[in-house]
Design a protein around this motif. Structure first.
Motif, mmCIF file in Angstrom:
data_model
loop_
_atom_site.group_PDB
_atom_site.id
_atom_site.type_symbol
_atom_site.label_atom_id
_atom_site.label_comp_id
_atom_site.label_asym_id
_atom_site.label_seq_id
_atom_site.Cartn_x
_atom_site.Cartn_y
_atom_site.Cartn_z
ATOM 1 N N ARG A 92 0.876 -1.185 0.000
ATOM 2 C CA ARG A 92 0.000 0.000 0.000
ATOM 3 C C ARG A 92 0.908 1.228 0.000
ATOM 4 N NH1 ARG A 92 -5.380 -0.680 1.850
ATOM 5 N NH2 ARG A 92 -5.517 1.502 1.213
ATOM 6 N N PHE A 93 0.933 1.938 -1.112
ATOM 7 C CA PHE A 93 1.885 3.029 -1.256
ATOM 8 C C PHE A 93 1.707 4.109 -0.193
ATOM 9 C CE2 PHE A 93 3.509 6.978 -3.277
ATOM 10 C CZ PHE A 93 4.845 6.637 -3.239
ATOM 11 N N VAL A 94 0.484 4.376 0.213
ATOM 12 C CA VAL A 94 0.268 5.400 1.238
ATOM 13 C C VAL A 94 0.976 5.016 2.542
ATOM 14 C CG1 VAL A 94 -1.959 4.487 2.051
ATOM 15 C CG2 VAL A 94 -1.456 6.922 2.295
ATOM 16 N N THR A 95 0.968 3.735 2.862
ATOM 17 C CA THR A 95 1.657 3.244 4.055
ATOM 18 C C THR A 95 3.163 3.397 3.899
ATOM 19 O OG1 THR A 95 -0.133 1.687 4.475
ATOM 20 C CG2 THR A 95 1.985 1.208 5.517
ATOM 21 N N ALA A 96 3.666 2.998 2.739
ATOM 22 C CA ALA A 96 5.098 3.142 2.458
ATOM 23 C C ALA A 96 5.523 4.606 2.567
ATOM 24 C CB ALA A 96 5.405 2.610 1.051
ATOM 25 N N ARG A 97 4.699 5.462 2.037
ATOM 26 C CA ARG A 97 5.031 6.888 2.026
ATOM 27 C C ARG A 97 5.019 7.491 3.436
ATOM 28 N NH1 ARG A 97 2.657 11.837 -1.465
ATOM 29 N NH2 ARG A 97 4.685 12.854 -1.607
ATOM 30 N N HIS A 98 4.050 7.103 4.245
ATOM 31 C CA HIS A 98 4.019 7.602 5.627
ATOM 32 C C HIS A 98 5.301 7.229 6.359
ATOM 33 C CE1 HIS A 98 -0.655 7.883 5.725
ATOM 34 N NE2 HIS A 98 -0.105 9.011 5.314
ATOM 35 N N CYS A 99 5.746 6.008 6.168
ATOM 36 C CA CYS A 99 6.988 5.572 6.808
ATOM 37 C C CYS A 99 8.171 6.361 6.263
ATOM 38 C CB CYS A 99 7.191 4.078 6.598
ATOM 39 S SG CYS A 99 8.696 3.447 7.365
ATOM 40 N N LEU A 100 8.264 6.435 4.948
ATOM 41 C CA LEU A 100 9.386 7.131 4.310
ATOM 42 C C LEU A 100 9.469 8.593 4.764
ATOM 43 C CD1 LEU A 100 11.668 6.756 2.261
ATOM 44 C CD2 LEU A 100 10.044 7.368 0.470
ATOM 45 N N GLN A 101 8.326 9.224 4.887
ATOM 46 C CA GLN A 101 8.301 10.634 5.288
ATOM 47 C C GLN A 101 8.642 10.839 6.764
ATOM 48 O OE1 GLN A 101 4.347 11.707 3.981
ATOM 49 N NE2 GLN A 101 5.088 12.333 1.971
ATOM 50 N N SER A 102 8.664 9.764 7.542
ATOM 51 C CA SER A 102 8.993 9.863 8.967
ATOM 52 C C SER A 102 10.426 9.442 9.297
ATOM 53 C CB SER A 102 8.032 8.992 9.783
ATOM 54 O OG SER A 102 6.716 9.465 9.671
ATOM 55 N N TYR A 125 17.116 5.635 -2.336
ATOM 56 C CA TYR A 125 17.078 6.546 -3.483
ATOM 57 C C TYR A 125 17.686 5.879 -4.717
ATOM 58 C CZ TYR A 125 17.664 10.917 -6.127
ATOM 59 O OH TYR A 125 17.603 11.904 -7.081
ATOM 60 N N ARG A 126 18.820 5.250 -4.525
ATOM 61 C CA ARG A 126 19.544 4.641 -5.645
ATOM 62 C C ARG A 126 18.817 3.430 -6.224
ATOM 63 N NH1 ARG A 126 23.938 5.238 -1.827
ATOM 64 N NH2 ARG A 126 25.010 7.201 -2.282
ATOM 65 N N ASN A 127 17.962 2.793 -5.432
ATOM 66 C CA ASN A 127 17.376 1.522 -5.847
ATOM 67 C C ASN A 127 15.861 1.538 -6.028
ATOM 68 O OD1 ASN A 127 19.821 -0.175 -5.864
ATOM 69 N ND2 ASN A 127 19.893 0.430 -3.711
ATOM 70 N N CYS A 128 15.255 2.695 -6.154
ATOM 71 C CA CYS A 128 13.789 2.738 -6.215
ATOM 72 C C CYS A 128 13.228 3.019 -7.598
ATOM 73 C CB CYS A 128 13.254 3.784 -5.237
ATOM 74 S SG CYS A 128 13.577 5.482 -5.735
ATOM 75 N N MET A 129 14.036 3.307 -8.573
ATOM 76 C CA MET A 129 13.504 3.779 -9.842
ATOM 77 C C MET A 129 12.718 2.735 -10.633
ATOM 78 S SD MET A 129 13.533 6.891 -9.955
ATOM 79 C CE MET A 129 12.933 7.116 -11.621
ATOM 80 N N GLU A 130 12.886 1.482 -10.335
ATOM 81 C CA GLU A 130 12.111 0.452 -11.035
ATOM 82 C C GLU A 130 10.710 0.312 -10.437
ATOM 83 O OE1 GLU A 130 13.322 -0.874 -13.840
ATOM 84 O OE2 GLU A 130 15.016 0.462 -13.443
ATOM 85 N N GLU A 131 10.481 0.972 -9.318
ATOM 86 C CA GLU A 131 9.179 0.881 -8.657
ATOM 87 C C GLU A 131 8.177 1.824 -9.318
ATOM 88 O OE1 GLU A 131 9.469 1.001 -4.318
ATOM 89 O OE2 GLU A 131 11.589 0.480 -4.543
ATOM 90 N N LYS A 132 6.912 1.523 -9.121
ATOM 91 C CA LYS A 132 5.825 2.286 -9.734
ATOM 92 C C LYS A 132 5.923 3.786 -9.427
ATOM 93 C CE LYS A 132 0.803 2.596 -9.789
ATOM 94 N NZ LYS A 132 -0.428 2.154 -9.160
ATOM 95 N N ASN A 133 6.235 4.133 -8.201
ATOM 96 C CA ASN A 133 6.261 5.544 -7.776
ATOM 97 C C ASN A 133 7.679 6.024 -7.475
ATOM 98 O OD1 ASN A 133 3.310 6.130 -7.666
ATOM 99 N ND2 ASN A 133 3.361 4.426 -6.221
ATOM 100 N N GLY A 134 8.638 5.588 -8.270
ATOM 101 C CA GLY A 134 10.043 5.890 -8.014
ATOM 102 C C GLY A 134 10.360 7.367 -7.878
#
Length: 185
Positions: A92-102, A125-134
Motif C-alpha cells: 500500500r503506497f500510502v503506508t510506504a510513504r508515511h513511513c518514508l516521510q517519517s 534513493y539509488r534503488n527505487c527507480m524500477e518501482e511504480k512511484n520511483g
C-alpha cells in the motif's frame, strides 16, 4: 505514562474503530515529539505491527517508531531499522510513504542514528527507480534529508542530498528535487 496507560494506548492504536484509532494516533504522535520514558513499554508491539495485516496499523507503527528513536537509549532502532525500510516498500503506497516521510526523525536522536538514516535513504534513493512511484519516493527522500538538515544543519546531509539529486537523469525531476534545497539557502 505508566505501563498500563501505555498498553491502553496500544490497544486504542489497534482499535477497529477508526475514530478511536485516529484519536490515539494523534495523541501518541504529539507526545512523541519529545522524549518519553515509556517507549519500551510499546516498542516490541510497534515492531510487530510493522507487518500487521491492516495497513493502518503498519503505518502507525512505523511513524511512532521513528518518533520514538529519540527515546531509545538502548539503541534498538539500529536493529529495527531494516524492518522500517521494508515498510517503505509496502504494497500500500500510502503506508510506504508515511513511513518514508517519517524516517528522517530517527536522525534527530544523535549522530549514529543520523548516519543510519542517511545511509538508508541514500540506498533507497539509488534503488527505487524500477518501482511504480520511483520519482515520488525520490522526492520524499530528498524532502526527508532537507527536514533533517533543517533540524540540525549538517553539511554532510546537504551534500548527500545534492549528490543524490545529481544522479537523477531526468532533468525535470532533477530540477524538482533541487527546488527542495533552494529553500535552505
Amino acid at each position: 505514562m505508566d505501563h498500563a496507560a501505555a498498553q491502553t494506548m496500544m490497544d486504542k492504536l489497534r482499535s477497529q474503530d477508526r475514530e478511536v484509532q485516529n484519536e490515539a494516533y494523534y495523541a501518541a504522535m504529539e507526545q512523541t515529539k519529545e522524549q518519553v520514558d515509556w517507549a519500551y513499554d510499546i516498542w516490541d508491539e510497534l515492531k510487530q505491527d510493522l507487518t500487521h495485516p491492516d495497513n493502518h496499523n503498519r503505518s502507525i507503527a512505523s511513524q511512532l517508531l521513528c518518533n520514538l528513536a529519540k527515546s531509545d537509549p538502548e539503541g534498538r532502532i539500529f536493529d529495527d531499522f531494516a524492518a522500517l525500510m521494508e515498510v517503505t516498500k509496502d504494497k500500500r503506497f500510502v503506508t510506504a510513504r508515511h513511513c518514508l516521510q517519517s524516517l528522517w526523525k530517527i536522525g534527530m536522536a544523535g549522530q549514529p542514528q543520523k548516519q543510519l538514516v542517511m545511509n538508508g535513504l541514500a540506498d533507497r534513493y539509488r534503488n527505487c527507480m524500477e518501482e511504480k512511484n520511483g520519482t515520488l519516493i525520490r522526492f520524499d527522500i530528498i524532502q526527508g534529508l532537507w527536514n533533517l538538515y533543517q533540524y540540525e544543519p549538517d553539511e554532510s546531509v546537504k551534500q548527500l542530498a545534492l549528490d543524490l539529486i545529481e544522479t537523477e537523469e531526468d532533468i525535470k525531476y532533477r530540477k524538482k528535487y533541487a527546488a527542495v534545497w533552494r529553500k535552505s539557502k
